[in-house]
Design a protein around this motif. Structure first.
Motif, short mmCIF file in Angstrom:
data_model
loop_
_atom_site.label_atom_id
_atom_site.label_comp_id
_atom_site.label_asym_id
_atom_site.label_seq_id
_atom_site.Cartn_x
_atom_site.Cartn_y
_atom_site.Cartn_z
N LEU A 398 0.77 -1.17 -0.01
CA LEU A 398 0.02 -0.08 -0.09
C LEU A 398 0.88 1.31 -0.02
O LEU A 398 0.70 2.35 -0.56
N GLU A 399 1.98 1.20 0.88
CA GLU A 399 2.64 2.61 0.87
C GLU A 399 3.66 2.43 -0.47
O GLU A 399 4.31 3.47 -0.90
N GLY A 400 4.34 1.20 -0.68
CA GLY A 400 5.03 1.23 -1.81
C GLY A 400 4.50 1.08 -3.13
O GLY A 400 4.46 2.04 -3.77
N SER A 401 4.30 -0.14 -3.51
CA SER A 401 3.87 -0.43 -4.98
C SER A 401 2.81 0.38 -5.43
O SER A 401 2.75 0.93 -6.52
N LEU A 402 1.56 0.38 -4.66
CA LEU A 402 0.46 1.01 -4.98
C LEU A 402 0.58 2.60 -5.16
O LEU A 402 0.10 3.08 -6.04
N ARG A 403 1.22 3.17 -4.42
CA ARG A 403 1.83 4.54 -4.33
C ARG A 403 2.49 4.89 -5.60
O ARG A 403 1.91 5.75 -6.45
N GLU A 404 3.42 4.03 -6.06
CA GLU A 404 4.09 4.14 -7.31
C GLU A 404 3.38 3.98 -8.31
O GLU A 404 3.43 4.68 -9.42
N LEU A 405 2.33 2.80 -8.46
CA LEU A 405 1.46 2.73 -9.64
C LEU A 405 0.54 3.92 -9.90
O LEU A 405 0.17 4.35 -11.05
N THR A 411 -1.02 12.81 -10.33
CA THR A 411 -0.41 13.37 -9.13
C THR A 411 -1.22 13.32 -8.04
O THR A 411 -0.87 12.80 -6.86
N GLU A 412 -2.69 13.28 -8.30
CA GLU A 412 -3.49 13.56 -7.04
C GLU A 412 -4.14 11.92 -6.95
O GLU A 412 -4.40 11.73 -5.83
N ALA A 413 -3.62 11.02 -7.80
CA ALA A 413 -4.17 9.40 -7.85
C ALA A 413 -3.75 8.65 -6.52
O ALA A 413 -4.29 8.12 -5.90
#
Lengths: 464, 235
Positions: A398-405, A411-413
């Motif tokens: 949630l903090e790593g991959s999903l944020r990257e994706l 930028t807001e996603a």
């Protein structure tokens, strides 16, 4: 859009989970051979387990090491690893309180904050030549624990008192203790300051000892400090029913948050800078420290749960009346679980503060404090393995991959993560209401080695 | 006198649940309290084991006043309570449940001996030793709760409705074992709705009606009493 990095980070998650599984398995290996040195004979399994933990440590250490500008895991991944380790500690502590002992607590994040600020203040002062932070916190924790042990009998009467009267007593006690501490401080300061250093100039002690030792002591003392506060807070409050206990601990989190916001005005800590946030904390947390503290917490927790004390903790959750009928002191058991859980949170806070290097009260808001609660529900209440996996998964996915994706979309996603968290929780509750994993793996499943096989144990495997 | 209860008054809020109950249990006896739902039978047991506090009256155990002693000290003194509805620890195995019963016994060998004794009385539990408590059948759960109750070598066992929800054959079995436990020297205070069964193994009996003891005597006398016959034995 280039999805390759995302695929890579998903692979990382799988690798991390596999790594955790391997670690837990290797820690639980039982060889069953004994070696004898002199008169002492001990199980060789312990050596194998220690070796396994070392390998698990060095594999990641190697991946983090920079070889001429190339390292398998970059600084961002390292940050995720440290965060995951602290999250494991906080969530394990909360699982001990809520999952294993059945006390719904929202105060875990407050104890985490206490640990973070206490440890940060000690090392911050130390790097500025002022060793009073360490001396005061260390001696305060030690003296405080001795006093608590000595007057434990008298304090246990607080359990039977109405909460309001006991808090009135606390207020009077705190005012008196504060008055005493300030006056004793004023009296001893002229004698000690030349050695300990103060705002005017560094003392010799602060220049002598190694910063790493100070860091270790600061984290340990901060953890014990959080545990001491949870003891005093839990004594009257744990006698409330579970729901009211949850509300009281929520209040505690908010009190701690408010104190952090006003730490430079209400509390005498100008270096904490109140709501503006504390800066300049030395970034001392390395993989060795994060991994070491996490392993320490996992081992303490596992041995506690698998002991007879652990059984009483479970029995109190299952049925308080039956536990009392067995002769279990229910109030002390609840207090033990609460204090141990807060200790873990305090340790985690200390590790976190020295990773991030900047503490702002916003990070300890009670809303953020729901994260460990979500993690233990995700992983499974009363499952240590589930907690560890969910904490790593939470941070990495949630903090790593999903944020990257999501960051690739716009930028807001990334803010949409806060929609995906509850949705995934809902989905999980539908599919696996008992949490992702409600079994234990390897080391956490294994029982303590029996001293000798008894008749009763053999009877269990016979099928006549 | 092993246990002596004198003029016990217990309230649930405004409800006067026990209105001056007095009785006693002598060494080596099975004493049964019979009565209808809501007569206060379980309340008496909970008060003796310290789970409830009486408003007035005293409980004496081995000539010590235990009225205001906390439950864990009462267990240590030798009173063991097998609560109503069995209340076994579902996520713990049979062995762990039994170990919980011996929580206050520090001697590991002693715990092992007691566990052997429980397995002699309840061979069924030995077959199920590593099974989780929650997966046992009702009768096995009652066996486990009773076995757990004698793990710390009590001198008095308080049994609350051991026949509740069990098949007639299982009831016979449980009562046979209760008698066995008593013959090995443990006194028993038995609370039952199944008055016929209870009177068949008890030495003495008390009849409890809405918080008062209305009759007392040997089990035979009570069983022969025409009023008891009509109200509780359905003869």
């Amino acid at each position: 859009m280039d999805f390759l990095p995302t695929v890579l980070s998903l692979v990382k998650i799988v690798v991390v989970i596999a790594y955790l599984y391997g670690l837990l398995w290797v820690l639980g290996v039982r060889v069953g051979k004994k070696i004898t040195i002199g008169k002492q004979s001990f199980d060789i399994s312990i050596l194998v387990n220690a070796l396994g933990a070392l390998v698990a440590f060095f594999v990641v250490q190697l991946a983090l090491t920079d070889f001429n500008g190339f390292s398998l895991l970059n600084a961002f991944d390292a940050g995720l690893l440290y965060q995951a380790c602290t999250m494991v500690m906080v969530a394990l502590g909360l699982n001990l309180i809520y999952g294993f002992n059945g006390q719904f607590s929202l105060g875990q994040w407050g104890f985490y904050g206490i640990g973070a600020y206490a440890a940060a203040d000690v090392t911050y002062r130390w790097t500025n030549g002022d060793s009073r932070g360490l001396v005061v916190l260390g001696s305060g924790v030690v003296i405080g624990m001795i006093i608590l042990v000595l007057i434990n009998k008298a304090l246990s009467n607080l359990r039977r008192m109405p909460v309001l009267s006991s808090f009135t007593l606390y207020l009077i006690g705190a005012l008196f203790a504060g008055f005493l501490a300030v006056n004793v401080g004023r009296w001893v300061a002229p004698f000690l300051d030349p050695y300990l250093g103060n705002a005017l100039g560094p003392g010799p002690l602060a220049e002598g000892a190694a910063l790493q030792v100070v860091y270790f002591l600061a984290v340990v003392f901060a953890g014990l400090f959080a545990a001491g506060i949870s003891f005093l807070f839990g004594l009257p409050v744990l006698s409330l029913g579970s729901d009211y206990f949850g509300i009281a601990t929520l209040g505690f989190s908010i009190v701690i948050y408010t104190l952090m916001v006003n730490s430079d005005t209400v509390l005498p800590f100008p270096e904490m800078k109140g709501g503006r946030g504390m800066i300049g904390i030395p970034k001392l947390t390395t993989w060795a420290w994060a991994f070491g503290f996490m392993l320490l917490v996992i081992i303490i927790m596992r041995n506690l749960i698998r002991s007879s004390t652990g059984r009483t903790i479970l029995s109190v959750r299952e049925d308080e009346i039956a536990a009392r009928a067995m002769g279990v002191d229910v109030a002390s058991t609840k207090l033990l679980a609460f204090v141990a859980g807060s200790l873990f949170a305090g340790l985690a806070g200390g590790v976190y503060a020295h990773y991030i290097g900047f503490l702002s009260p916003g990070a300890f808001d009670f809303l953020v404090g729901f994260n460990p609660l979500i993690i233990i529900v995700f992983g499974g209440l009363g499952s240590m393995t589930g907690t560890i996996v969910a904490a790593f998964g939470w941070i990495f996915f949630l903090e790593g991959s999903l944020r990257e994706l999501l960051g690739k979309i716009s930028t807001e996603a990334p803010s949409w993560r806060y929609v995906l968290y509850p949705l995934s929780l809902l989905l999980l509750m539908l599919v696996r209401p008992k949490g992702l994993l409600n079994t234990e793996w390897g080391f956490l499943k294994a029982r303590l080695i029996p001293l000798r096989r008894t008749n009763a144990q053999q009877g269990g495997t016979n099928h006549e | 006198m092993l246990l002596e209860v004198k003029d016990l008054h217990v309230y649930y809020g405004a409800i006067h649940a026990l209105q001056g109950v007095s009785f006693d249990v002598k060494e080596g006896e099975i004493v049964t309290l019979i009565g209808a739902n809501g007569a206060g039978k379980s309340t008496i047991l909970r008060t003796i084991s310290g789970l409830l506090r009486p408003r007035s009256g005293t409980v004496w155990f081995k000539d010590t006043n235990i009225t205001h002693t906390p439950p864990e000290k009462i267990v240590q003194a030798g009173i063991s309570h097998v609560p109503e509805g069995r209340k076994i620890f579902a996520p713990l195995t049979v062995r762990e449940n039994l170990e919980m019963g011996a929580y206050l016994v520090n001697d590991k060998a002693e715990v092992q001996r007691m566990m052997e004794r429980v397995f002699r009385s309840f061979p069924r539990l030995k077959e199920r030793i590593n099974q989780l408590g929650g997966t046992l059948s009702g009768g096995e759960q009652q066996m486990l709760a009773t076995g757990r109750g004698i793990m710390n070598k009590p001198s008095l066992v308080l049994l609350d409705e051991p026949s509740m929800g069990l098949s007639p054959i299982m009831v016979e079995e449980i009562f046979r074992i209760i008698k066995e436990i008593n013959e090995s020297g443990t006194s028993i205070l038995l609370v039952e709705q199944n008055a016929q069964m209870a009177l068949s193994i008890a030495h003495r009996a008390y009849v409890l009606e809405t918080g008062n003891i209305t009759m007392s005597g040997t089990a035979q006398e009570i069983a022969d009493n025409p009023r008891v016959k009509e109200a509780y034995l359905g003869v």
